[in-house]
Each structure stands twice: as C-alpha cells, then as structure tokens.
Design an enzyme around this catalytic site. Sequence first.
Site, PDB file in Angstrom:
ATOM      1  N   ARG A  79       0.820  -1.205   0.000  1.00 42.73           N
ATOM      2  CA  ARG A  79       0.000   0.000   0.000  1.00 42.73           C
ATOM      3  C   ARG A  79       0.860   1.263   0.000  1.00 42.73           C
ATOM      4  NH1 ARG A  79      -2.503  -3.957   2.944  1.00 42.73           N
ATOM      5  NH2 ARG A  79      -4.704  -4.310   2.422  1.00 42.73           N
ATOM      6  N   HIS A 175       2.934 -12.990  -5.166  1.00 42.14           N
ATOM      7  CA  HIS A 175       1.863 -13.074  -4.165  1.00 42.14           C
ATOM      8  C   HIS A 175       1.401 -14.529  -4.021  1.00 42.14           C
ATOM      9  CE1 HIS A 175      -1.547 -11.796  -1.769  1.00 42.14           C
ATOM     10  NE2 HIS A 175      -1.241 -10.512  -1.956  1.00 42.14           N
ATOM     11  N   ASP A 243      -2.410 -10.097   8.635  1.00 40.94           N
ATOM     12  CA  ASP A 243      -2.074  -9.254   7.495  1.00 40.94           C
ATOM     13  C   ASP A 243      -0.969  -8.335   8.015  1.00 40.94           C
ATOM     14  OD1 ASP A 243      -1.911  -7.990   5.099  1.00 40.94           O
ATOM     15  OD2 ASP A 243      -4.020  -7.366   5.009  1.00 40.94           O
ATOM     16  N   GLU A 295       4.801 -12.922   1.059  1.00 35.48           N
ATOM     17  CA  GLU A 295       5.276 -12.013   0.019  1.00 35.48           C
ATOM     18  C   GLU A 295       6.596 -11.386   0.450  1.00 35.48           C
ATOM     19  OE1 GLU A 295       1.841  -9.279  -0.583  1.00 35.48           O
ATOM     20  OE2 GLU A 295       0.853 -10.798   0.668  1.00 35.48           O
TER      21      GLU A 295
END
Length: 330
Positions: A79, A175, A243, A295
């Site tokens: 992000r 990913h 996450d 990742e």
Amino acid sequence: MVVTKKQIGRTKNGNIELFTITNNHHTQINLLSYGATWQNWQVQDNNQLQSLITHYDDWTKYQESTYFAGRTVAPVAGRITKAHFQLQGQDYQMQPNENDDLLHSGTTGFQHQNFVGQAVDDHTVEFAYTLQASDNYFPGTLQLRVQYQLTDSDCVQITYWGTSDVTTLFNPTCHVYFNLDQNTSINEQQLQINADQYLELTAEKVPTGQLLPVDAATDFRHSKTLASGLESIQQQTGKTEFDHVYYTPNKLVATLQTTQRAVDLYSDRDALVIYTGSPEATESDWHHYTGLAMEMQSLPDAINHPDFGDIILPAGKTISYSSSYQYRKL
C-alpha cells in the site's frame, strides 16, 4: 530437466500460455503468462504429486479473483499511503483503489497483464512485459522481466529485473499462497519467521512508520502453528486474520512446515508480508484458512518513510531482486 509449453486460452491481449518445468525428481512448477503467475508447485511424495501452493486449475479464475494468488505484483507491492508520494521534488497523486490508498499498483499493475514467456534453458522460464507510461500509475514506461528457475535440489528461484525510461519506483513480489498439505487448514502448519520486529499499521493497513517488537501473537521467532497466533490475535484485538509486515534483514526469511514437508524462504530484501486467506474457497471462516500468502519484498510504502530503505529505480538503470523457496522432505 525439461520445460513444456502449451496454449490454454486466448484474449485480446494475446494467447495465455502455461509453462511447466520438471526436474529429475519429478518436482514441477506451473507458470502462467497471465500475471507471470506461479500457478502450482508439486512434489513427488509416496509416488504421488502433492501440491504446495494454493492455486486455480482454470486460468480465468486468476482474472476474476481479488486474492492475486501466485501473481507477480509490480511495479510496487503493498500500500501507498493516500496514493501519494514525492520523487525528485515532484508530487505524484495516483488514483486510490482501497479507501484513500493505493494497493498493489492499482488496476493496471503487472499482475493484470499478459506477459510474453519463453524457455531460457531446460530449467528456466522468463516472462517479459513493458508497461507503458500511459497505463502506469507510477512515472514512466517500465520494462519488467521475471525469471523462474527450478533446480534439481527442489529449489524455486524468482528473479525480477526492472528498467524504466524515467526515475520511478520498483518493489515487486510474488503473491504466492502456501499450503503444504492440501487436505488440512493452513492453521495447523508450523511457521517460523526470522524477525524481531514488525510494522505498526493503521486501521487502513498502511504503515505508520514505526517498527514494533514482536509480541505473543506476532512472535514467530520460534516455530509455532498459525492457529496459536490467530487465537492470540483474537484475544488481543478481536481480529481473526494475519495481514502483517515483518522486518526480515537476514537472508533466511522464514520456514513453513508440516510433519512431512518444509519450505524455506530466502530473500535479498528486508520484508515479509504474511496474509491468511482462502483464495479458492467460496466459504471459509478463520478456523479453516486454506492458504498463507508469504510475500517477500522491501518494506511497503518505503517512498513515504525514509528509514524504510530505497525502492527508487533510476532512469536507464536496471535493478534486480531475487527470492528463493527451498523444499525439504522431513
């Protein structure tokens, strides 16, 4: 060792091709031209092929899914806060695609493109795509090459090369979602992460700029099940997922294992994002996640945090990064 290729679909952007690399132990990886995707990884176990990663058999599912399973995310993974950054004294405001932020380079990132693939030798496949400046959320026209290599020691190595006509940003990742035993939930598998710290994130999951010491829920320095971590997360925060972004400055990043199989992850960069999900399941609660995204990349949103490292790709210069995944039978 052998590489095979076959056409499995056709789109307005060219043929969709499936490449398979098989080594002398009958270990094989499957690769799609769409998204330069790592579609499957199978190993021989008790005379049967066992899949190690979560995948779709139908390539069109990769177009439809929002999980990015196995796809090459680029130019910039993760992000970008407020979809904004400054580079060489110039402000860049991009179109947000998650809340007010930019996630995984937006809707025209490399994960949405159909690459041109070719066998380099009997154990290597390379994909190439040029993202034009008019389609790129980031500055410039970016040429990306992604190379997958399978060794006879059952190691998969991924190498990325990026070259741009103007100075831009470059922080790619694969990913890929792991599940070393497709008959069980990923929650029961053991995870070890070589990290003392992880990133503090806002409610929108963008970095605050602070690194925090791992705690009871996030500490994977010693191997433990994901289930135990998820239970701690729920007790601490009420959330039921991982996450998280770990700061991993050492070459050996992490190990995932069952009682029979293990995969060691290595990287030349300093971050590991883990995300629990069930890409191929229509319904699944947090007690039964079917995949763990792992990742390897540079710390996300680095352009907005000077202490996070350098993801700038200078004009005319080629920068490369590598990640590798070593399978071990226990």
